[in-house]
Design a protein around this motif. Structure first.
Motif, PDB file in Angstrom:
ATOM      1  N   PRO A  47       0.643  -1.253   0.030  1.00 33.81           N
ATOM      2  CA  PRO A  47       0.030  -0.019  -0.030  1.00 33.81           C
ATOM      3  C   PRO A  47       0.893   1.189  -0.298  1.00 33.81           C
ATOM      4  O   PRO A  47       2.080   1.522   0.534  1.00 33.81           O
ATOM      5  N   ALA A  48       0.386   2.345  -0.574  1.00 35.99           N
ATOM      6  CA  ALA A  48       0.911   3.478  -0.607  1.00 35.99           C
ATOM      7  C   ALA A  48       0.957   3.971   0.778  1.00 35.99           C
ATOM      8  O   ALA A  48       1.802   4.896   1.326  1.00 35.99           O
ATOM      9  N   ASP A  49       0.004   3.684   1.574  1.00 44.46           N
ATOM     10  CA  ASP A  49      -0.099   4.447   2.821  1.00 44.46           C
ATOM     11  C   ASP A  49      -0.542   3.414   3.741  1.00 44.46           C
ATOM     12  O   ASP A  49      -1.501   2.524   3.859  1.00 44.46           O
ATOM     13  N   LEU A  50       0.155   3.023   4.880  1.00 45.47           N
ATOM     14  CA  LEU A  50      -0.052   1.874   5.865  1.00 45.47           C
ATOM     15  C   LEU A  50      -0.750   2.509   6.933  1.00 45.47           C
ATOM     16  O   LEU A  50      -0.874   1.669   8.002  1.00 45.47           O
ATOM     17  N   THR A  51      -1.236   3.871   7.025  1.00 45.47           N
ATOM     18  CA  THR A  51      -1.858   4.221   8.267  1.00 45.47           C
ATOM     19  C   THR A  51      -2.945   3.413   8.686  1.00 45.47           C
ATOM     20  O   THR A  51      -3.128   3.661  10.199  1.00 45.47           O
ATOM     21  N   PRO A  52      -3.679   3.268   7.754  1.00 49.57           N
ATOM     22  CA  PRO A  52      -4.907   2.412   8.368  1.00 49.57           C
ATOM     23  C   PRO A  52      -4.731   1.178   9.084  1.00 49.57           C
ATOM     24  O   PRO A  52      -5.487   0.860   9.867  1.00 49.57           O
ATOM     25  N   TYR A  53      -3.499   0.809   9.025  1.00 50.15           N
ATOM     26  CA  TYR A  53      -3.004  -0.520   9.826  1.00 50.15           C
ATOM     27  C   TYR A  53      -2.539  -0.337  11.206  1.00 50.15           C
ATOM     28  O   TYR A  53      -2.276  -1.209  11.822  1.00 50.15           O
ATOM     29  N   GLY A  54      -2.388   1.019  11.401  1.00 53.68           N
ATOM     30  CA  GLY A  54      -1.986   1.220  12.702  1.00 53.68           C
ATOM     31  C   GLY A  54      -0.286   1.829  12.686  1.00 53.68           C
ATOM     32  O   GLY A  54       0.429   1.364  11.855  1.00 53.68           O
ATOM     33  N   GLU A  55       0.070   2.080  13.852  1.00 53.04           N
ATOM     34  CA  GLU A  55       1.501   2.679  13.876  1.00 53.04           C
ATOM     35  C   GLU A  55       2.478   1.277  13.880  1.00 53.04           C
ATOM     36  O   GLU A  55       2.268   0.568  14.462  1.00 53.04           O
ATOM     37  N   ASP A  56       3.801   1.558  13.093  1.00 53.06           N
ATOM     38  CA  ASP A  56       4.690   0.475  12.886  1.00 53.06           C
ATOM     39  C   ASP A  56       4.273  -0.774  12.035  1.00 53.06           C
ATOM     40  O   ASP A  56       4.892  -1.652  12.220  1.00 53.06           O
ATOM     41  N   ALA A  57       3.085  -0.699  11.611  1.00 52.80           N
ATOM     42  CA  ALA A  57       2.485  -1.874  10.683  1.00 52.80           C
ATOM     43  C   ALA A  57       3.654  -1.631   9.500  1.00 52.80           C
ATOM     44  O   ALA A  57       4.007  -0.762   9.036  1.00 52.80           O
ATOM     45  N   ALA A  58       3.811  -3.041   8.990  1.00 52.20           N
ATOM     46  CA  ALA A  58       4.980  -3.121   7.956  1.00 52.20           C
ATOM     47  C   ALA A  58       4.318  -4.148   6.868  1.00 52.20           C
ATOM     48  O   ALA A  58       3.878  -5.229   7.150  1.00 52.20           O
ATOM     49  N   TRP A  59       4.676  -3.700   5.651  1.00 59.62           N
ATOM     50  CA  TRP A  59       4.537  -4.726   4.474  1.00 59.62           C
ATOM     51  C   TRP A  59       5.731  -5.568   4.256  1.00 59.62           C
ATOM     52  O   TRP A  59       6.894  -4.855   4.065  1.00 59.62           O
ATOM     53  N   SER A  60       5.793  -6.785   3.918  1.00 61.31           N
ATOM     54  CA  SER A  60       6.817  -7.627   3.694  1.00 61.31           C
ATOM     55  C   SER A  60       6.749  -8.277   2.517  1.00 61.31           C
ATOM     56  O   SER A  60       5.474  -8.855   2.225  1.00 61.31           O
ATOM     57  N   PHE A  61       7.429  -8.150   1.470  1.00 62.38           N
ATOM     58  CA  PHE A  61       7.408  -9.017   0.045  1.00 62.38           C
ATOM     59  C   PHE A  61       7.348 -10.434   0.433  1.00 62.38           C
ATOM     60  O   PHE A  61       8.205 -10.967   1.313  1.00 62.38           O
ATOM     61  N   THR A  62       6.530 -11.381  -0.248  1.00 62.28           N
ATOM     62  CA  THR A  62       6.415 -12.664  -0.086  1.00 62.28           C
ATOM     63  C   THR A  62       6.805 -13.419  -1.486  1.00 62.28           C
ATOM     64  O   THR A  62       7.318 -14.350  -1.683  1.00 62.28           O
ATOM     65  N   GLU A  63       6.257 -12.855  -2.782  1.00 66.66           N
ATOM     66  CA  GLU A  63       6.137 -13.473  -4.097  1.00 66.66           C
ATOM     67  C   GLU A  63       5.933 -12.629  -5.156  1.00 66.66           C
ATOM     68  O   GLU A  63       5.185 -11.562  -4.899  1.00 66.66           O
ATOM     69  N   GLU A  64       6.414 -13.052  -6.205  1.00 64.49           N
ATOM     70  CA  GLU A  64       5.748 -12.350  -7.473  1.00 64.49           C
ATOM     71  C   GLU A  64       4.795 -13.364  -7.972  1.00 64.49           C
ATOM     72  O   GLU A  64       4.961 -14.481  -7.877  1.00 64.49           O
ATOM     73  N   VAL A  65       3.672 -12.792  -8.323  1.00 67.77           N
ATOM     74  CA  VAL A  65       2.651 -13.550  -8.933  1.00 67.77           C
ATOM     75  C   VAL A  65       2.198 -13.144 -10.379  1.00 67.77           C
ATOM     76  O   VAL A  65       2.399 -11.899 -10.491  1.00 67.77           O
ATOM     77  N   PRO A  66       1.881 -14.130 -11.279  1.00 72.62           N
ATOM     78  CA  PRO A  66       1.580 -13.526 -12.614  1.00 72.62           C
ATOM     79  C   PRO A  66       0.417 -12.860 -12.769  1.00 72.62           C
ATOM     80  O   PRO A  66      -0.395 -13.070 -11.996  1.00 72.62           O
ATOM     81  N   VAL A  67       0.579 -11.941 -13.758  1.00 71.91           N
ATOM     82  CA  VAL A  67      -0.797 -11.070 -14.101  1.00 71.91           C
ATOM     83  C   VAL A  67      -1.202 -11.498 -15.339  1.00 71.91           C
ATOM     84  O   VAL A  67      -0.556 -10.832 -16.367  1.00 71.91           O
ATOM     85  N   TYR A  68      -2.004 -12.517 -15.679  1.00 70.05           N
ATOM     86  CA  TYR A  68      -2.370 -13.078 -17.056  1.00 70.05           C
ATOM     87  C   TYR A  68      -3.089 -12.133 -17.965  1.00 70.05           C
ATOM     88  O   TYR A  68      -3.763 -11.493 -17.579  1.00 70.05           O
ATOM     89  N   GLN A  69      -2.681 -12.254 -19.193  1.00 67.52           N
ATOM     90  CA  GLN A  69      -3.241 -11.333 -20.326  1.00 67.52           C
ATOM     91  C   GLN A  69      -4.735 -12.090 -20.296  1.00 67.52           C
ATOM     92  O   GLN A  69      -4.819 -13.329 -20.300  1.00 67.52           O
ATOM     93  N   GLY A  70      -5.681 -11.373 -20.865  1.00 72.39           N
ATOM     94  CA  GLY A  70      -6.931 -11.842 -21.414  1.00 72.39           C
ATOM     95  C   GLY A  70      -7.185 -11.356 -22.604  1.00 72.39           C
ATOM     96  O   GLY A  70      -6.674 -10.384 -23.305  1.00 72.39           O
ATOM     97  N   MET A  71      -8.280 -11.975 -23.491  1.00 75.90           N
ATOM     98  CA  MET A  71      -8.739 -11.461 -24.708  1.00 75.90           C
ATOM     99  C   MET A  71     -10.323 -11.405 -24.926  1.00 75.90           C
ATOM    100  O   MET A  71     -10.892 -12.051 -24.108  1.00 75.90           O
ATOM    101  N   ASP A  72     -10.629 -10.671 -25.726  1.00 75.26           N
ATOM    102  CA  ASP A  72     -12.163 -10.418 -26.208  1.00 75.26           C
ATOM    103  C   ASP A  72     -12.185 -10.490 -27.687  1.00 75.26           C
ATOM    104  O   ASP A  72     -12.014  -9.426 -28.501  1.00 75.26           O
ATOM    105  N   ALA A  73     -12.514 -11.633 -28.158  1.00 70.56           N
ATOM    106  CA  ALA A  73     -12.267 -12.043 -29.545  1.00 70.56           C
ATOM    107  C   ALA A  73     -13.329 -11.251 -30.392  1.00 70.56           C
ATOM    108  O   ALA A  73     -13.438 -11.167 -31.463  1.00 70.56           O
TER     109      ALA A  73
END
Length: 352
Positions: free
Chosen positions: A295-321
């Protein structure tokens, strides 16, 4: 040394008469008036924990009416309309998380808050000692899952992100369903742009139609497709077959990034795109959200809350034929005109 027991004395006043009641250890205390604690910071204490042995050894609230129900009423005072309960997460009430159950005379609410440096915790609902629903501090909510990607994790449930993303997943044994009673009805508005509906699913009671908006009143600068360009695009597409990795079943159609290179309108996303996700934890390592973008802003999660990276996941493409159809029609019309012209020329030669 044997324990020394001191009797308890309670005084109460009624009808201008002050009385003293004295109770010996083990006796049931009965008091005909209200209990009023003077001063601030007073507490009613007892063993409300889980002592060794029987759970019945705890301190309890219980009705003194034989076979009566036990209810704990909480009343506001005077003209106030607010009553409720606050559940603190630490012995220091000035710096902790709070769970709130409140009736303000307009609605009843269940809330989570914090004081001082306390952590804003998620709000959980569960049965059989298992989490079934969660609201995280940023406004996202989960049903049946604590993951922000029930589809990617194949977890049966629904997720609504703080930014408005909504996703749901069901297994093959439990299909995801939407329905209406019967007749000619709009099943669901599935895409909207503000107050304007730009897509619907409709049914006539027998068949279903998936509609994207096409009313002329929504369009400006309408023009015919260049038939030469349409033909070039159609001939540039590569029809293909494949085997799906998920189940080994055959498939046919087009590859998204290849079709996108011919016409950007027919595919979404970017080739080889990935998304970085991680978990958000409080300072005491309490899990607040998982598999979410940073998140760009962790304030809603409380003081000293932290985000930590766990993995990269694919963002798959889609089609509308369906976007290819206009080009195919334009190409067919061009080919028909050319065929008609060729037939006319042949008839002219035959009649010469």
């Amino acid at each position: 040394m044997a324990d020394t027991f001191i009797p308890v004395r309670l005084s109460y006043t009624g009808s201008a008469v002050t009385a003293i009641a004295e109770y010996q250890p083990g006796e049931t205390m009965q008091h005909p008036g209200n209990l009023n604690f003077s001063g601030s910071g007073r507490r009613i204490t007892g063993d409300f924990s889980s002592p060794a042995g029987s759970v019945a050894n705890r301190t309890w609230f219980q009705s003194n009416v034989t076979n009566g129900q036990t209810m704990l009423p909480v009343l506001p005072n005077g003209t106030s309309s607010i009553s409720g309960m606050q559940l603190f997460g630490a012995t220091d009430p000035e710096n902790t998380s709070i769970g709130i159950l409140q009736n303000n005379g307009v609605y009843v609410q269940i809330m989570v808050n914090a004081t001082g440096t306390g952590t804003q915790l998620p709000l959980l609902f569960g049965t059989a000692n298992t989490e079934r629903m969660r609201f995280d501090p940023s406004g996202g909510w989960y049903v049946g899952s604590s993951s922000s990607d029930p589809i990617g994790t194949q977890t049966v449930g629904m997720y609504r992100g703080a930014a408005g993303t909504l996703s749901a997943y069901a297994t093959g044994s439990g299909p995801l369903r939407l329905g209406v009673a019967s007749g000619n009805q709009t099943l669901e508005t599935f895409i909207s742009n503000g107050a304007t509906t730009v897509g619907t699913i409709t049914t006539n009671g027998t068949t279903t139609a998936y509609n994207t908006s096409s009313d002329y009143r929504l369009k400006d600068q309408v023009a015919d497709i260049d038939p030469q360009a349409a033909e070039a695009r159609v001939l540039a597409y590569r029809p293909a077959t494949w085997i799906w990795k998920s189940n080994g079943q055959p498939g046919k159609g087009f590859i998204a990034h290849e079709a996108q290179a011919v016409d950007p309108d027919v595919a979404t996303g970017t080739k080889d795109q990935v998304q970085r996700v991680g978990n958000i934890r409080a300072a005491n390592y309490t899990l607040l959200a998982e598999r979410v973008e940073e998140p760009a802003d962790l304030t809603p999660y409380g003081e000293d809350a932290a985000w930590s990276f766990t993995e990269e996941v694919p963002v798959y493409q889609g089609m509308d034929a369906s976007f290819m159809i206009a080009d195919m029609v334009a190409m067919l019309q061009k080919m028909r005109r050319e065929l008609d012209e060729t037939k006319a020329a042949l008839r002219a030669l035959q009649g010469a």
